[in-house]
Design an enzyme around this catalytic site. Sequence first.
Site, PDB file in Angstrom:
ATOM      1  N   GLY A   8     -12.494 -19.478 -35.727  1.00  0.00           N
ATOM      2  CA  GLY A   8     -12.718 -18.727 -36.972  1.00  0.00           C
ATOM      3  C   GLY A   8     -12.900 -17.248 -36.670  1.00  0.00           C
ATOM      4  N   ARG A  44     -10.893  -3.740 -28.941  1.00  0.00           N
ATOM      5  CA  ARG A  44     -10.780  -2.304 -28.621  1.00  0.00           C
ATOM      6  C   ARG A  44     -11.485  -1.987 -27.298  1.00  0.00           C
ATOM      7  NH1 ARG A  44     -14.504   1.752 -29.748  1.00  0.00           N
ATOM      8  NH2 ARG A  44     -13.667   3.850 -30.059  1.00  0.00           N
ATOM      9  N   VAL A  91      -9.477  -3.379 -24.340  1.00  0.00           N
ATOM     10  CA  VAL A  91      -8.245  -2.607 -24.092  1.00  0.00           C
ATOM     11  C   VAL A  91      -8.580  -1.245 -23.484  1.00  0.00           C
ATOM     12  CG1 VAL A  91      -6.264  -1.486 -25.210  1.00  0.00           C
ATOM     13  CG2 VAL A  91      -6.949  -3.797 -25.904  1.00  0.00           C
ATOM     14  N   ARG A  92      -9.520  -0.552 -24.087  1.00  0.00           N
ATOM     15  CA  ARG A  92      -9.806   0.815 -23.619  1.00  0.00           C
ATOM     16  C   ARG A  92     -10.452   0.800 -22.231  1.00  0.00           C
ATOM     17  NH1 ARG A  92     -10.180   4.304 -28.810  1.00  0.00           N
ATOM     18  NH2 ARG A  92      -8.016   3.993 -29.423  1.00  0.00           N
ATOM     19  N   ARG A 113      -6.760 -22.160 -34.444  1.00  0.00           N
ATOM     20  CA  ARG A 113      -7.352 -23.252 -33.665  1.00  0.00           C
ATOM     21  C   ARG A 113      -6.153 -24.049 -33.139  1.00  0.00           C
ATOM     22  NH1 ARG A 113     -11.038 -23.186 -38.415  1.00  0.00           N
ATOM     23  NH2 ARG A 113     -12.975 -22.286 -37.666  1.00  0.00           N
ATOM     24  N   ASP A 164     -17.519 -21.899 -29.545  1.00  0.00           N
ATOM     25  CA  ASP A 164     -17.660 -22.888 -28.470  1.00  0.00           C
ATOM     26  C   ASP A 164     -16.375 -23.664 -28.199  1.00  0.00           C
ATOM     27  OD1 ASP A 164     -17.937 -24.157 -30.878  1.00  0.00           O
ATOM     28  OD2 ASP A 164     -19.561 -25.489 -30.232  1.00  0.00           O
ATOM     29  N   GLY A 165     -15.577 -23.927 -29.250  1.00  0.00           N
ATOM     30  CA  GLY A 165     -14.302 -24.633 -29.044  1.00  0.00           C
ATOM     31  C   GLY A 165     -13.376 -23.799 -28.160  1.00  0.00           C
ATOM     32  N   THR A 225     -18.446 -15.464 -33.356  1.00  0.00           N
ATOM     33  CA  THR A 225     -18.522 -16.437 -34.453  1.00  0.00           C
ATOM     34  C   THR A 225     -19.646 -16.034 -35.396  1.00  0.00           C
ATOM     35  OG1 THR A 225     -19.210 -18.690 -35.051  1.00  0.00           O
ATOM     36  CG2 THR A 225     -19.841 -17.950 -32.874  1.00  0.00           C
ATOM     37  N   ASP A 234     -21.365 -18.028 -36.950  1.00  0.00           N
ATOM     38  CA  ASP A 234     -22.355 -19.114 -36.996  1.00  0.00           C
ATOM     39  C   ASP A 234     -23.548 -18.940 -36.054  1.00  0.00           C
ATOM     40  OD1 ASP A 234     -20.969 -20.402 -38.942  1.00  0.00           O
ATOM     41  OD2 ASP A 234     -20.047 -21.891 -37.626  1.00  0.00           O
ATOM     42  N   ASP A 264     -24.027 -20.154 -33.263  1.00  0.00           N
ATOM     43  CA  ASP A 264     -24.421 -21.451 -32.703  1.00  0.00           C
ATOM     44  C   ASP A 264     -24.042 -21.558 -31.229  1.00  0.00           C
ATOM     45  OD1 ASP A 264     -21.742 -21.351 -33.296  1.00  0.00           O
ATOM     46  OD2 ASP A 264     -21.608 -23.421 -33.986  1.00  0.00           O
ATOM     47  N   ARG A 313     -30.197 -13.328 -57.419  1.00  0.00           N
ATOM     48  CA  ARG A 313     -31.610 -13.309 -57.831  1.00  0.00           C
ATOM     49  C   ARG A 313     -31.785 -12.539 -59.151  1.00  0.00           C
ATOM     50  NH1 ARG A 313     -36.806 -13.986 -56.353  1.00  0.00           N
ATOM     51  NH2 ARG A 313     -36.506 -14.712 -54.217  1.00  0.00           N
ATOM     52  N   ARG A 336     -21.017 -25.128 -40.932  1.00  0.00           N
ATOM     53  CA  ARG A 336     -20.715 -26.556 -40.986  1.00  0.00           C
ATOM     54  C   ARG A 336     -21.676 -27.326 -40.090  1.00  0.00           C
ATOM     55  NH1 ARG A 336     -14.743 -26.878 -40.915  1.00  0.00           N
ATOM     56  NH2 ARG A 336     -15.029 -25.943 -38.876  1.00  0.00           N
ATOM     57  N   GLY A 364     -36.143 -14.364 -49.753  1.00  0.00           N
ATOM     58  CA  GLY A 364     -37.286 -15.023 -50.406  1.00  0.00           C
ATOM     59  C   GLY A 364     -36.925 -16.366 -51.021  1.00  0.00           C
ATOM     60  N   ALA A 365     -36.091 -17.150 -50.321  1.00  0.00           N
ATOM     61  CA  ALA A 365     -35.685 -18.447 -50.868  1.00  0.00           C
ATOM     62  C   ALA A 365     -36.878 -19.394 -50.958  1.00  0.00           C
ATOM     63  CB  ALA A 365     -34.597 -19.053 -49.984  1.00  0.00           C
ATOM     64  N   GLN A 379     -18.095 -14.351 -46.401  1.00  0.00           N
ATOM     65  CA  GLN A 379     -19.008 -14.128 -45.265  1.00  0.00           C
ATOM     66  C   GLN A 379     -18.258 -13.852 -43.966  1.00  0.00           C
ATOM     67  OE1 GLN A 379     -22.409 -17.318 -45.776  1.00  0.00           O
ATOM     68  NE2 GLN A 379     -20.570 -17.866 -46.915  1.00  0.00           N
TER      69      GLN A 379
HETATM   70  O1  F6P Z   1     -16.359 -19.575 -38.256  1.00  0.00           O
HETATM   71  C1  F6P Z   1     -17.308 -20.548 -38.479  1.00  0.00           C
HETATM   72  C2  F6P Z   1     -17.110 -21.138 -39.834  1.00  0.00           C
HETATM   73  O2  F6P Z   1     -17.131 -20.103 -40.772  1.00  0.00           O
HETATM   74  C3  F6P Z   1     -18.079 -22.208 -40.219  1.00  0.00           C
HETATM   75  O3  F6P Z   1     -19.306 -21.747 -40.660  1.00  0.00           O
HETATM   76  C4  F6P Z   1     -17.293 -22.927 -41.253  1.00  0.00           C
HETATM   77  O4  F6P Z   1     -17.720 -24.223 -41.427  1.00  0.00           O
HETATM   78  C5  F6P Z   1     -15.916 -22.884 -40.709  1.00  0.00           C
HETATM   79  O5  F6P Z   1     -15.843 -21.748 -39.913  1.00  0.00           O
HETATM   80  C6  F6P Z   1     -14.855 -22.851 -41.762  1.00  0.00           C
HETATM   81  O6  F6P Z   1     -13.618 -22.793 -41.162  1.00  0.00           O
HETATM   82  P1  F6P Z   1     -12.247 -22.617 -41.936  1.00  0.00           P
HETATM   83  O7  F6P Z   1     -11.998 -21.173 -42.051  1.00  0.00           O
HETATM   84  O8  F6P Z   1     -11.264 -23.296 -41.086  1.00  0.00           O
HETATM   85  O9  F6P Z   1     -12.434 -23.235 -43.279  1.00  0.00           O
END
Ligand code: F6P
Length: 328
Positions: A15, A25, A28-29, A76, A107-108, A130, A132, A134, A159, A176, A190-191, A259
């Site tokens: 992603g 950048r 490369v630089r 991917r 990570d993938g 990423t 995420d 993660d 809000r 995900r 403030g959720a 996002q």
């Molecule tokens: O890049 C991570 C992510 O945004 C995850 O949070 C989300 O589940 C996934 O990619 C969505 O991927 P795609 O763009 O393939 O729908």
Amino acid sequence: MEKKVSKIGVLTSGGDAPGMNAAIRAVVRTGLYYGLDVFGIMRGYAGMIENDIFKMETRSVANIIQRGGTILKTARCKEFFEPAGRKKAYENLKKLGINGLVIIGGDGSFRGAQIFSNEYDIPCIGLPGTIDKDIAGTDFTIGFDTAVNTAVEAIDKIRDTADAHDRLFIIEVMGRDSGYIALHSGIATGAENILIPERITDINEVIDSLQEKEKRKKLVNLLVVAEGSELGGANEIAKVLKEKMPNADIKVCILGHIQRGGSPSCLDRLIASRMGYAAVECLMTGKDVNTMIGIVNNQLHYTPLDQAVKAEQTIDYEWLKIVKILAS
Ligand code: F6P
């Protein structure tokens, strides 16, 4: 200094994340500064297999530090996880004389790099890109800060309208398998509650707390839910809440791929630039190759790819306690 590489390739994979361009950048630089040839590989590992590779110059990365997405495109690629796919990719790199690789992704993508670097004599450096966050071995991933700020800006707007109508909003953010965007953006806005994939949430507790607030006439409530929350996404949760709280005015808002886009924040540009520079230094010196470069306590941090693909970033559950206390 004896250079361990002469021609390097850079690619983005998985992603996209804001700040990937700043990382490209920097690679490369820095590479050109040291007199290396630098090649851009299109669409991640797919471009390596299909020989979609081009030589980059300093102007190839002009005017991109502020741009979201990735000029190298991303994908991917299942074929790279087959030995035949990797062999094809290796032969293409060899033909061009590429003897070092920088992989910007999640990570993938690192799993692919780890297998490839074990099989072939091409050192690889991974940069965590990423939204995420993660990935273990780094305090930040390229793109997370921008994504979370995009989510915060959107939730602040929700809000306002929630307040005007005394509504309960269930806001779904990306993630995900990861709750970081939900956790950070939820606390920052403030959720009332935050639901994430890493933690089992008792829906009855959520309902009890909302009903107790209803009695106290606290009618504006925001629930921030990661798309992969263990209770399901925002729509599933709304269905359950509507059944149990028929009088509540409940709305759903799914923030989705906004996002992933937009101009990267200062933090993302900065870490991407530092990591991209460090990646070339590693390849040049032959030190810390086959690692993922992270930033821990504001210092560059090198995690062997073998470990980076196994280790999991762990959520600090105390943050959820903070949410409860502060949302009272
Ligand atoms: O890049 C991570 C992510 O945004 C995850 O949070 C989300 O589940 C996934 O990619 C969505 O991927 P795609 O763009 O393939 O729908």
